[in-house]
Scaffold this motif. Structure first.
Motif, PDB file in Angstrom:
ATOM      1  N   GLY A 197      71.919   0.963  15.846  1.00 27.40           N
ATOM      2  CA  GLY A 197      71.980  -0.315  15.153  1.00 27.40           C
ATOM      3  C   GLY A 197      72.020  -1.539  16.049  1.00 27.40           C
ATOM      4  O   GLY A 197      71.720  -2.640  15.611  1.00 27.40           O
ATOM      5  N   LEU A 198      72.384  -1.369  17.303  1.00 25.96           N
ATOM      6  CA  LEU A 198      72.472  -2.520  18.200  1.00 25.96           C
ATOM      7  C   LEU A 198      71.087  -3.047  18.528  1.00 25.96           C
ATOM      8  O   LEU A 198      70.114  -2.303  18.568  1.00 25.96           O
ATOM      9  N   ASN A 199      71.024  -4.322  18.808  1.00 25.93           N
ATOM     10  CA  ASN A 199      69.752  -4.960  19.140  1.00 25.93           C
ATOM     11  C   ASN A 199      69.438  -4.747  20.625  1.00 25.93           C
ATOM     12  O   ASN A 199      69.442  -5.670  21.416  1.00 25.93           O
ATOM     13  N   LEU A 200      69.204  -3.462  20.977  1.00 29.14           N
ATOM     14  CA  LEU A 200      68.841  -3.078  22.337  1.00 29.14           C
ATOM     15  C   LEU A 200      67.583  -2.220  22.258  1.00 29.14           C
ATOM     16  O   LEU A 200      67.368  -1.510  21.279  1.00 29.14           O
ATOM     17  N   SER A 201      66.784  -2.262  23.285  1.00 28.57           N
ATOM     18  CA  SER A 201      65.559  -1.478  23.330  1.00 28.57           C
ATOM     19  C   SER A 201      65.879   0.015  23.350  1.00 28.57           C
ATOM     20  O   SER A 201      66.562   0.496  24.255  1.00 28.57           O
ATOM     21  N   THR A 202      65.365   0.752  22.369  1.00 32.25           N
ATOM     22  CA  THR A 202      65.558   2.203  22.375  1.00 32.25           C
ATOM     23  C   THR A 202      64.742   2.842  23.496  1.00 32.25           C
ATOM     24  O   THR A 202      65.148   3.869  24.039  1.00 32.25           O
ATOM     25  N   ASP A 203      63.633   2.223  23.869  1.00 29.05           N
ATOM     26  CA  ASP A 203      62.851   2.753  24.989  1.00 29.05           C
ATOM     27  C   ASP A 203      63.639   2.674  26.292  1.00 29.05           C
ATOM     28  O   ASP A 203      63.601   3.594  27.110  1.00 29.05           O
ATOM     29  N   GLU A 204      64.374   1.587  26.469  1.00 29.58           N
ATOM     30  CA  GLU A 204      65.196   1.454  27.677  1.00 29.58           C
ATOM     31  C   GLU A 204      66.322   2.486  27.665  1.00 29.58           C
ATOM     32  O   GLU A 204      66.617   3.108  28.686  1.00 29.58           O
ATOM     33  N   SER A 205      66.913   2.687  26.493  1.00 28.86           N
ATOM     34  CA  SER A 205      67.953   3.720  26.370  1.00 28.86           C
ATOM     35  C   SER A 205      67.383   5.086  26.725  1.00 28.86           C
ATOM     36  O   SER A 205      68.017   5.879  27.432  1.00 28.86           O
ATOM     37  N   MET A 206      66.191   5.362  26.237  1.00 29.60           N
ATOM     38  CA  MET A 206      65.538   6.645  26.511  1.00 29.60           C
ATOM     39  C   MET A 206      65.277   6.806  28.011  1.00 29.60           C
ATOM     40  O   MET A 206      65.515   7.877  28.579  1.00 29.60           O
ATOM     41  N   SER A 207      64.811   5.766  28.661  1.00 28.01           N
ATOM     42  CA  SER A 207      64.555   5.822  30.109  1.00 28.01           C
ATOM     43  C   SER A 207      65.831   6.138  30.880  1.00 28.01           C
ATOM     44  O   SER A 207      65.821   6.980  31.792  1.00 28.01           O
ATOM     45  N   ALA A 237      65.790  11.381  19.133  1.00 28.20           N
ATOM     46  CA  ALA A 237      64.750  11.138  18.126  1.00 28.20           C
ATOM     47  C   ALA A 237      65.346  11.110  16.720  1.00 28.20           C
ATOM     48  O   ALA A 237      64.958  10.272  15.891  1.00 28.20           O
ATOM     49  N   SER A 238      66.288  12.000  16.442  1.00 24.04           N
ATOM     50  CA  SER A 238      66.905  12.046  15.116  1.00 24.04           C
ATOM     51  C   SER A 238      67.741  10.800  14.839  1.00 24.04           C
ATOM     52  O   SER A 238      67.678  10.237  13.745  1.00 24.04           O
ATOM     53  N   LEU A 239      68.513  10.393  15.831  1.00 27.60           N
ATOM     54  CA  LEU A 239      69.297   9.160  15.657  1.00 27.60           C
ATOM     55  C   LEU A 239      68.380   7.971  15.432  1.00 27.60           C
ATOM     56  O   LEU A 239      68.622   7.146  14.545  1.00 27.60           O
ATOM     57  N   GLU A 240      67.333   7.882  16.221  1.00 26.51           N
ATOM     58  CA  GLU A 240      66.391   6.775  16.073  1.00 26.51           C
ATOM     59  C   GLU A 240      65.716   6.812  14.699  1.00 26.51           C
ATOM     60  O   GLU A 240      65.626   5.796  14.013  1.00 26.51           O
ATOM     61  N   GLN A 241      65.293   7.987  14.283  1.00 24.25           N
ATOM     62  CA  GLN A 241      64.587   8.151  13.017  1.00 24.25           C
ATOM     63  C   GLN A 241      65.477   7.780  11.830  1.00 24.25           C
ATOM     64  O   GLN A 241      64.993   7.262  10.828  1.00 24.25           O
ATOM     65  N   ASN A 242      66.760   8.061  11.946  1.00 24.85           N
ATOM     66  CA  ASN A 242      67.683   7.810  10.846  1.00 24.85           C
ATOM     67  C   ASN A 242      68.433   6.486  10.961  1.00 24.85           C
ATOM     68  O   ASN A 242      69.436   6.275  10.285  1.00 24.85           O
ATOM     69  N   GLY A 243      67.946   5.590  11.834  1.00 25.12           N
ATOM     70  CA  GLY A 243      68.557   4.272  11.960  1.00 25.12           C
ATOM     71  C   GLY A 243      69.917   4.296  12.647  1.00 25.12           C
ATOM     72  O   GLY A 243      70.732   3.393  12.427  1.00 25.12           O
ATOM     73  N   GLY A 244      70.144   5.291  13.485  1.00 24.91           N
ATOM     74  CA  GLY A 244      71.442   5.434  14.140  1.00 24.91           C
ATOM     75  C   GLY A 244      71.676   4.512  15.318  1.00 24.91           C
ATOM     76  O   GLY A 244      72.774   4.452  15.850  1.00 24.91           O
TER      77      GLY A 244
END
Length: 191
Positions: A164-174, A155-162
């Motif tokens: 940067g790649l054009n990949l789904s963060t939801d998929e990464s989370m899953s 959540a912290s990385l996502e919140q702070n723009g960590g």
């Protein structure tokens, strides 16, 4: 001086949370809160002692809101489904309440009963989600710490723009949750 009619603690904390979520926790002052509530700053001192007290009350409020969100997410669920639901609710809470989450982050001081109990309720809820895995109490606490670390880090990385790649963060989370649960199941099978 008596408190202003209609100005309740819940109204004050919701307005403080709005400021923290929109402009960041450092933007929350007695003055900015008074402006948001359309009152004079001294009126707030009928409800809070000072800025430190306001932030402490907001931290408790944040933990309560996180608890309610997580509790609702896992209602009727157990095991993997409960862990995943709890994790998604946690990350969604951070996405939608970044300032409130930020202020409620630190480990509560055991001397501050209200803040400590609010934090303990969240931990207890996570332990309940993990009950089907039948860990011993101390081991279960380590597993909860691991989950919190994963969720906070993500959540912290996502919140702070960590990310940067054009990949789904939801998929990464899953994928991250699947790997975490696989690790739990692997540990269970080797005990």
């Amino acid at each position: 001086m008596s408190p202003r009619v209609g100005l309740e603690k819940k109204v004050i904390l919701k307005a403080a949370a709005d400021i923290a979520n929109t402009d960041g926790i450092d933007s929350l002052t007695i003055t900015t809160l008074a402006v948001k509530l359309n009152i004079k700053p001294p009126s707030l001192y009928n409800h809070v002692k000072n800025l430190h007290d306001l932030r402490k009350q907001l931290a408790v409020y944040g933990l309560e809101q996180l608890y309610f969100t997580l509790n609702e997410s896992i209602e009727g669920l157990k095991g993997d489904k409960a862990v995943k639901a709890l994790a998604w609710a946690y990350v969604t809470f951070v996405r939608t309440h970044p300032g409130l989450y930020s202020i409620s982050l630190s480990a509560p001081d055991p001397e501050d009963k209200t803040l400590y109990e609010a934090g303990e309720r969240v931990v207890t809820l996570a332990l309940e989600a993990l009950e089907p895995f039948e860990f011993e109490k101390e081991e279960a606490l380590h597993v909860v710490r691991g989950l919190r670390s994963i969720l906070h880090g993500f959540a912290s990385l996502e919140q702070n723009g960590g990310f940067g790649l054009n990949l789904s963060t939801d998929e990464s989370m899953s994928l991250l949750l699947d790997a975490y649960l696989l690790g739990i199941h692997t540990k269970q099978n080797h005990c």
